[in-house]
Scaffold this active site. Sequence first.
Site, PDB file in Angstrom:
ATOM      1  N   TYR A 139      37.682  47.683  38.975  1.00 25.84           N
ATOM      2  CA  TYR A 139      37.894  49.002  38.369  1.00 25.84           C
ATOM      3  C   TYR A 139      36.704  49.374  37.490  1.00 25.84           C
ATOM      4  CZ  TYR A 139      42.505  48.805  40.351  1.00 25.84           C
ATOM      5  OH  TYR A 139      43.534  48.733  41.241  1.00 25.84           O
TER       6      TYR A 139
ATOM      7  N   ASP B 236      47.900  42.232  43.660  1.00 24.58           N
ATOM      8  CA  ASP B 236      47.537  40.948  43.047  1.00 24.58           C
ATOM      9  C   ASP B 236      48.278  40.785  41.725  1.00 24.58           C
ATOM     10  OD1 ASP B 236      46.222  42.574  41.237  1.00 24.58           O
ATOM     11  OD2 ASP B 236      44.248  42.263  42.129  1.00 24.58           O
TER      12      ASP B 236
ATOM     13  N   ASP C  84      48.812  46.183  38.949  1.00 22.35           N
ATOM     14  CA  ASP C  84      48.465  47.516  39.465  1.00 22.35           C
ATOM     15  C   ASP C  84      48.640  47.647  40.965  1.00 22.35           C
ATOM     16  OD1 ASP C  84      45.934  45.843  39.622  1.00 22.35           O
ATOM     17  OD2 ASP C  84      45.311  47.634  40.700  1.00 22.35           O
TER      18      ASP C  84
END
Length: 512
Positions: A249, A101, A98
């Site tokens: 998240y 990382d 995303d």
Amino acid sequence: MGLLPLSSCTLVILLLCYSPTLLICNAFPANHNKPFHHFHHPRFASHNYRDALTKSILFFEGQRSGKLPSNQRLTWRRDSGLSDGSAMHVDLVGGYYDAGDNVKFGFPMAFTTTMLSWSVIEFGGLMKGELPNAKEAIRWASDYLLKATAFPDTIYVQVGDANKDHSCWERPEDMDTPRTVIKIDKNTPGSDVAAETAAALASASLVFRRSDPAYSKLLVRRAMRVFQFADKHRGAYSYGLKKFVCPFYCSYSGYQDELLWGAAWLHKATKNPTYLNYIQANGQTLGAAEFDNTFGWDNKHVGARILLSKAFLVQKLKSLHDYKGHADNFICSIIPGSPFSSTKYTPGGLLFKMSDGNMQYVTSSSFLLVTYAKYLTSAHQVVNCGGAIITPKRLRSIAKKQVDYLLGDNPLKMSYMVGYGPRYPQRIHHRGSSLPSVASHPAKIQCSSGFSFMKSQSPNPNILVGAVVGGPDVHDRFPDERSDYEQSEPATYINAPLVGTLAYLAHSFGQL
């Protein structure tokens, strides 16, 4: 280049007559086949939106996980994560990292897919040669989401242990941290990530409806099943999976917004009255009328309002009349100087929501502005903010100003899109971009030895073309430091809504 005085305009037109190779606006050749009065904006573009569009889509190739295809254009990336899912005896190879990382987080990946799909649904017809690339970016994600939802009442929502991944600085090609597989099911529900996944599959089904009907049907059938699971087994995924998904998240806004958003996309994709009935029965309890004005990977309320307003404005679904008012409330909250404005802007004019990854709110809000302007224009409507009449043209000009700031019209004269314009961030917070490529350094770079590259002041050796970073702070400052993930990290969900807005702008200035 701002507005030109009449004499300059005349001079430019005269020069064009004698110099067919004259380049305007960021080295983009003047288009002689289109007379000027055909442009939607009666002036020259200050940016090459077409070039920015190409790059904004190319970025997704740099975020790919899995086995890369032979036509991969960002060639410093190689195959990675080829055994993803094997820990649970499932195939979870593919999808996107995303951000900077090497974890695959399902929640932002699904939102990215929905926003890329919405960009193509609204503005794909304007994208010309970039449409196949945009569809390829969507398919890379939707193929993965089909794998993640292959078993009923189960969704695989993460691959990788974020805490262990973050204690290393290594290329995705070298990853040796645990590829832990995280799932939701009846016992550990996650209505937010499940309903967002349903929205992603449903919106992608609309993208492929004409070009690949069989694939489109597979996507929409899966979306229906996944939404049913999201609604039946209610709960926030960060409750049961807190140690894996928080603070990365966490679902801060709850799951009601995703249920409304997922139902809205399924209504659009299926035209099945079940979903319209669901929206009418549950809209209020799912927060349709709330006054929040933040739209991003966590909170979908505003997106759902704008999407459902189209059903009223364009498809004339009278029962969704209220969504025009709900959408107008968002518009009034974002318009500078409107009686109900509650949005902060930097001194340089950038919409500012929060210090961490603020550019995602800039790109998502700009997309909603040009999209709502399209719906309003189609219905010959305007927005009334306490007596102040806001036209579709005004919405487009606000969106354009935000995109222009992002591309370099700002106090630092810095483009926040990597590879666009003469000056852009050199030290982005991104492992693959900041470490030597496999081609230039075939030997493995171990977990902790990568940190010497992270701490270095040298520019990143691999240019992640098209990546939009978190952006400047509330005072328009940007230090360009690799360790500063809040400002220097790119993310798929920053780029996804920008794709549609850039397509609109490139077309409206005659560049496409």
